[in-house]
Design a protein around this motif. Structure first.
Motif, PDB file in Angstrom:
ATOM      1  N   ASP A 198     -12.287  -3.287  -2.241  1.00 37.21           N
ATOM      2  CA  ASP A 198     -12.459  -4.739  -2.165  1.00 37.21           C
ATOM      3  C   ASP A 198     -11.131  -5.475  -2.316  1.00 37.21           C
ATOM      4  O   ASP A 198     -10.874  -6.462  -1.628  1.00 37.21           O
ATOM      5  N   ILE A 199     -10.269  -4.967  -3.203  1.00 34.58           N
ATOM      6  CA  ILE A 199      -8.974  -5.610  -3.407  1.00 34.58           C
ATOM      7  C   ILE A 199      -8.051  -5.353  -2.215  1.00 34.58           C
ATOM      8  O   ILE A 199      -7.300  -6.244  -1.792  1.00 34.58           O
ATOM      9  N   CYS A 200      -8.118  -4.148  -1.668  1.00 35.10           N
ATOM     10  CA  CYS A 200      -7.317  -3.842  -0.475  1.00 35.10           C
ATOM     11  C   CYS A 200      -7.717  -4.744   0.685  1.00 35.10           C
ATOM     12  O   CYS A 200      -6.858  -5.306   1.381  1.00 35.10           O
ATOM     13  N   MET A 201      -9.014  -4.910   0.876  1.00 35.35           N
ATOM     14  CA  MET A 201      -9.506  -5.754   1.974  1.00 35.35           C
ATOM     15  C   MET A 201      -9.132  -7.218   1.757  1.00 35.35           C
ATOM     16  O   MET A 201      -8.824  -7.939   2.700  1.00 35.35           O
ATOM     17  N   LEU A 202      -9.150  -7.662   0.514  1.00 38.75           N
ATOM     18  CA  LEU A 202      -8.803  -9.044   0.187  1.00 38.75           C
ATOM     19  C   LEU A 202      -7.400  -9.391   0.669  1.00 38.75           C
ATOM     20  O   LEU A 202      -7.139 -10.514   1.125  1.00 38.75           O
ATOM     21  N   HIS A 203      -6.492  -8.413   0.590  1.00 39.70           N
ATOM     22  CA  HIS A 203      -5.098  -8.648   0.977  1.00 39.70           C
ATOM     23  C   HIS A 203      -4.765  -8.068   2.353  1.00 39.70           C
ATOM     24  O   HIS A 203      -3.580  -8.049   2.741  1.00 39.70           O
ATOM     25  N   GLY A 204      -5.778  -7.598   3.072  1.00 40.93           N
ATOM     26  CA  GLY A 204      -5.547  -7.086   4.411  1.00 40.93           C
ATOM     27  C   GLY A 204      -4.731  -5.814   4.457  1.00 40.93           C
ATOM     28  O   GLY A 204      -3.924  -5.604   5.376  1.00 40.93           O
ATOM     29  N   VAL A 205      -4.930  -4.952   3.468  1.00 43.79           N
ATOM     30  CA  VAL A 205      -4.183  -3.701   3.383  1.00 43.79           C
ATOM     31  C   VAL A 205      -5.109  -2.532   3.682  1.00 43.79           C
ATOM     32  O   VAL A 205      -6.221  -2.459   3.152  1.00 43.79           O
ATOM     33  N   SER A 206      -4.653  -1.601   4.511  1.00 48.08           N
ATOM     34  CA  SER A 206      -5.446  -0.428   4.872  1.00 48.08           C
ATOM     35  C   SER A 206      -4.976   0.795   4.081  1.00 48.08           C
ATOM     36  O   SER A 206      -3.887   0.798   3.488  1.00 48.08           O
ATOM     37  N   GLN A 207      -5.791   1.834   4.086  1.00 46.52           N
ATOM     38  CA  GLN A 207      -5.387   3.089   3.451  1.00 46.52           C
ATOM     39  C   GLN A 207      -4.133   3.636   4.115  1.00 46.52           C
ATOM     40  O   GLN A 207      -3.266   4.217   3.447  1.00 46.52           O
ATOM     41  N   GLU A 208      -4.038   3.450   5.417  1.00 45.16           N
ATOM     42  CA  GLU A 208      -2.872   3.943   6.154  1.00 45.16           C
ATOM     43  C   GLU A 208      -1.580   3.291   5.671  1.00 45.16           C
ATOM     44  O   GLU A 208      -0.517   3.927   5.649  1.00 45.16           O
ATOM     45  N   ASP A 209      -1.662   2.030   5.253  1.00 44.86           N
ATOM     46  CA  ASP A 209      -0.471   1.339   4.730  1.00 44.86           C
ATOM     47  C   ASP A 209       0.064   2.055   3.490  1.00 44.86           C
ATOM     48  O   ASP A 209       1.287   2.193   3.323  1.00 44.86           O
ATOM     49  N   PHE A 210      -0.841   2.504   2.629  1.00 48.69           N
ATOM     50  CA  PHE A 210      -0.412   3.223   1.429  1.00 48.69           C
ATOM     51  C   PHE A 210       0.091   4.619   1.785  1.00 48.69           C
ATOM     52  O   PHE A 210       1.107   5.079   1.246  1.00 48.69           O
ATOM     53  N   ILE A 211      -0.612   5.298   2.674  1.00 50.96           N
ATOM     54  CA  ILE A 211      -0.209   6.651   3.060  1.00 50.96           C
ATOM     55  C   ILE A 211       1.188   6.655   3.679  1.00 50.96           C
ATOM     56  O   ILE A 211       1.976   7.579   3.476  1.00 50.96           O
ATOM     57  N   ARG A 212       1.523   5.586   4.403  1.00 57.35           N
ATOM     58  CA  ARG A 212       2.851   5.465   5.011  1.00 57.35           C
ATOM     59  C   ARG A 212       3.900   4.950   4.029  1.00 57.35           C
ATOM     60  O   ARG A 212       5.073   4.841   4.368  1.00 57.35           O
ATOM     61  N   GLY A 213       3.445   4.620   2.810  1.00 56.47           N
ATOM     62  CA  GLY A 213       4.383   4.171   1.788  1.00 56.47           C
ATOM     63  C   GLY A 213       4.955   2.794   2.021  1.00 56.47           C
ATOM     64  O   GLY A 213       6.080   2.491   1.613  1.00 56.47           O
ATOM     65  N   LYS A 214       4.184   1.921   2.657  1.00 53.69           N
ATOM     66  CA  LYS A 214       4.664   0.572   2.932  1.00 53.69           C
ATOM     67  C   LYS A 214       4.843  -0.211   1.630  1.00 53.69           C
ATOM     68  O   LYS A 214       4.126   0.009   0.652  1.00 53.69           O
TER      69      LYS A 214
END
Length: 241
Positions: free
Chosen positions: A142-158
């Motif tokens: 829910d928090i990731c979606m709130l800020h428009g962040v995907s799992q892929e963003d974390f996996i890529r280390g953004k």
């Protein structure tokens, strides 16, 4: 027992194997409370602790049940789901620690609940870089979606601002729980304080997180502070948590 349960998820490749190990510990706890512990070193020591401190069976079962549910490799749907997991694992362990200290007090239990939730949240944050190297993300959706962040963003280390905003929101929840736990510290028996010294490491991690502007991938966050023993001594000397 705690370490055994904690390591099961990372040491298995099939969920069935994990379920079998969880069932072993569930049966072991039943046998321990039937005064017939299995011939296994950890179970034997656990039986002695149960006999000596009259530990509550329910807390052990909550830990096992919650760890079993957590065998599914999926992110938490929301922060409340993460807090429930933390309550039934980290907080339950603190309740048992209080019992070993001879503390059975509603205010101490209340503090343990909040500290356990904070510890569960911080543990989830600390493990994020490691999980990302395995192509997994468990942060609340829910928090990731709130800020428009995907799992892929974390996996890529953004490290963009919206990624850091996710970490800020989650870390803030841990901080809130610590503040709640301390808000009634005067009502908590001093005898219970040693159970809560884990807050030293939690405070240190959250402080270091703020220093790097909530960049979860910053190398400094993966290092253990050499000053933690000193901070722990000061906290115990001040008789506070």
């Amino acid at each position: 027992m705690w370490n055994w349960l904690r390591q099961i998820k990372d040491s298995i490749t099939q969920k069935t194997t994990g379920l079998m190990r969880m069932q072993f510990w569930r049966d072991a706890v039943e046998d321990i409370y039937s005064d017939n512990p299995p011939h296994q070193p950890v179970a034997t020591e656990l039986w002695r602790a149960v006999k000596k401190h009259n530990l509550t069976k329910m807390w052990f079962m909550k830990i096992i049940d919650e760890r079993e549910k957590n065998l599914d490799d999926r992110p938490y749907r929301n922060i409340q789901e993460l807090e429930t997991y933390a309550e039934n694992t980290q907080s339950a362990l603190l309740y048992l620690t209080l019992e070993t200290l001879g503390v059975r007090d509603i205010h101490a239990d209340h503090a343990a609940s909040h500290i356990g939730k904070a510890q569960g949240i911080v543990t989830c944050l600390r493990a994020t870089p490691y999980h990302c190297t395995r192509q997994k993300v468990f942060l609340p959706m829910d928090i990731c979606m709130l800020h428009g962040v995907s799992q892929e963003d974390f996996i890529r280390g953004k490290q963009e601002k919206n990624v850091r905003d996710v970490i800020y929101d989650i870390a803030s929840q841990a901080h809130i729980h610590l503040e709640h736990a301390r808000s009634f510290s005067k009502k908590v028996p001093v005898k219970a304080y040693p159970a809560f010294f884990c807050t030293v490491a939690l405070d240190d991690y959250l402080y270091n997180m703020r220093k790097v502007d909530f960049n979860i991938f910053h190398p400094s966050l993966q290092k253990t502070s050499t000053l933690l023993p000193l901070y722990l001594y000061i906290r115990s000397w001040k008789t506070t948590y």
